[in-house]
Enzyme design. Structure first.
Site, PDB file in Angstrom:
ATOM      1  N   LYS A   1       0.548  -6.117  -7.819  1.00 61.65           N
ATOM      2  CA  LYS A   1       1.185  -7.355  -7.376  1.00 61.65           C
ATOM      3  C   LYS A   1       0.762  -8.564  -8.196  1.00 61.65           C
ATOM      4  O   LYS A   1       1.504  -9.539  -8.282  1.00 61.65           O
ATOM      5  CB  LYS A   1       0.903  -7.616  -5.896  1.00 61.65           C
TER       6      LYS A   1
ATOM      7  N   ARG B   1      -8.948 -13.144   7.561  1.00 56.45           N
ATOM      8  CA  ARG B   1      -7.544 -12.948   7.236  1.00 56.45           C
ATOM      9  C   ARG B   1      -7.035 -11.858   8.173  1.00 56.45           C
ATOM     10  O   ARG B   1      -7.075 -12.031   9.388  1.00 56.45           O
ATOM     11  CB  ARG B   1      -7.359 -12.625   5.743  1.00 56.45           C
TER      12      ARG B   1
END
Length: 371
Positions: free
Chosen positions: A46, A143
């Site tokens: 990514k 997160r």
């Protein structure tokens, strides 16, 4: 993201040049280092937006999975791997609105909610598939992941015993991306404790204890990775090999920092004041800037801007004597007092970091070429 595929295509700038040989050597280095500690690598694409020209490199190496947070990139992997030789791993917690596509494209999925497990199970049943899941534990980076260990155990038991189309593949964590928590040995020992708590309840060993991303590669380099951590999801250090040296002082001289190069064309060269002249307000992005008056200096503009790479200070000129001063949407301003021979039409080269690579490889006006 125009992709010219070959370096000898008619040059148009700005462009990112990908050195596939160097990138392949980075892959080999990381996989070998991790393999010495019994760690399998999910190759994360990514950071370069899964551009087509790098995918064959990952397919040809012994990555246990090819990973991305974006389904369109994993679809590209599937299209380029018709024999399904590699599992695909979805890094971002799945949205309920995309569950059917997730099951279609992803072999392994990171999960942090029971509702996602149930949705994946239903979609997998409809498609006649089994989805492998890695349950995420939040160890303090704040997160994704379960914070409450009891709730995580409950989800693990659901995945193990209550859902016919789900395979509980392991547990994982993420560190250093939001909360900037360092993946110390002690922190990763916590993940092993979570895994062993779940294993004691389900009566078997988990396939993966996934200890994080590039930041956790520090533990491999230091030789103090907890023994049961056997999986890392690695992107930046393969693509750029910059962060661990720049921020933590690791010697990565055995790797290439220049597998990706930004080439940008000089469109103006002039002597100008170094401090704006007139009443100061805000810039095009609504920010108030500070400028240093260094007198009249030779300056250059290149034809790439914040629209393409977000932060101009994420570019690193390869020529000594060039200083990045700032950028607007479509222009980057350089001080070239130390390189007085630069002229309009010259092509300047820049090294990249993770932030600039992510943006440049997704920008429609930036060409991608390979060598």
């Amino acid at each position: 993201m125009p992709d010219e595929t070959m370096l000898n295509a008619k040059p148009r700038y700005p462009r990112v040049v990908v050195d596939r040989e160097k990138l392949g050597e980075n892959l080999d280095y990381v996989i070998e280092k991790c393999g010495d500690y019994g760690v399998e690598v999910a190759g994360v694409i990514k950071g370069a937006n899964g551009i087509p020209g790098i995918i064959p490199l990952y397919l040809s190496r012994p990555c246990v999975q090819i990973a991305s947070s974006r389904l369109e990139q994993l679809r590209r992997v599937r299209e380029m791997d018709p024999g399904h030789t590699k599992d695909t791993l979805l890094l971002r917690i799945p949205m309920l609105s995309e569950i059917k596509e997730v099951v279609e494209l992803c072999d392994v999925v990171l999960v942090s909610e029971e509702v996602q497990l149930k949705a994946l199970d239903r979609a997998a049943a409809e498609q006649g598939k089994t989805v492998k899941v890695i349950l995420m534990a939040d160890l303090g980076d704040l997160r994704e992941g379960w914070w409450d260990r009891g709730e995580m155990l409950k989800a693990a038991l659901l995945a193990e015993n209550g859902l016919e189309n789900i395979r509980l593949e392991g547990v994982g964590t993420n560190l250093g991306c939001y909360g900037s928590i360092v993946p110390t040995k002690e922190k990763l020992d916590e993940l092993v404790e979570v895994a062993e708590m779940i294993e004691a309840e389900i009566g078997r060993e988990l396939r993966f204890i996934s200890g994080g991303a590039t930041s956790s590669f520090m533990r491999v380099l230091d030789g103090d990775l907890p023994l049961r951590i056997n999986h890392l999801r690695i992107g930046e250090v393969i693509l750029l090999a910059r962060d661990l040296e720049l921020f933590y002082g690791y010697d990565l001289s055995g790797m290439h920092m220049d597998a990706f190069t930004l080439e940008a064309e000089v469109i103006e060269v002039k002597d100008k004041p170094s401090h704006p002249v007139g009443e100061l307000g805000i810039d095009a992005f609504g920010h108030t800037q500070t400028y240093v008056d260094r007198g009249i200096r030779k300056r250059a503009l290149i034809g790439v801007g914040k629209v393409d790479m977000a932060d101009p200070f994420d570019l690193f000129p390869r020529d000594e004597g060039i200083e990045v001063l700032g950028a607007s949407s479509d222009h980057t301003i350089l001080d070239i007092e130390g390189c007085p021979d630069i002229k309009v039409g010259d092509i300047l080269e820049f090294d990249l970091n993770y932030g600039s690579l992510v943006h440049l490889t997704s920008a429609p006006g930036v060409r991608i070429v390979y060598k």
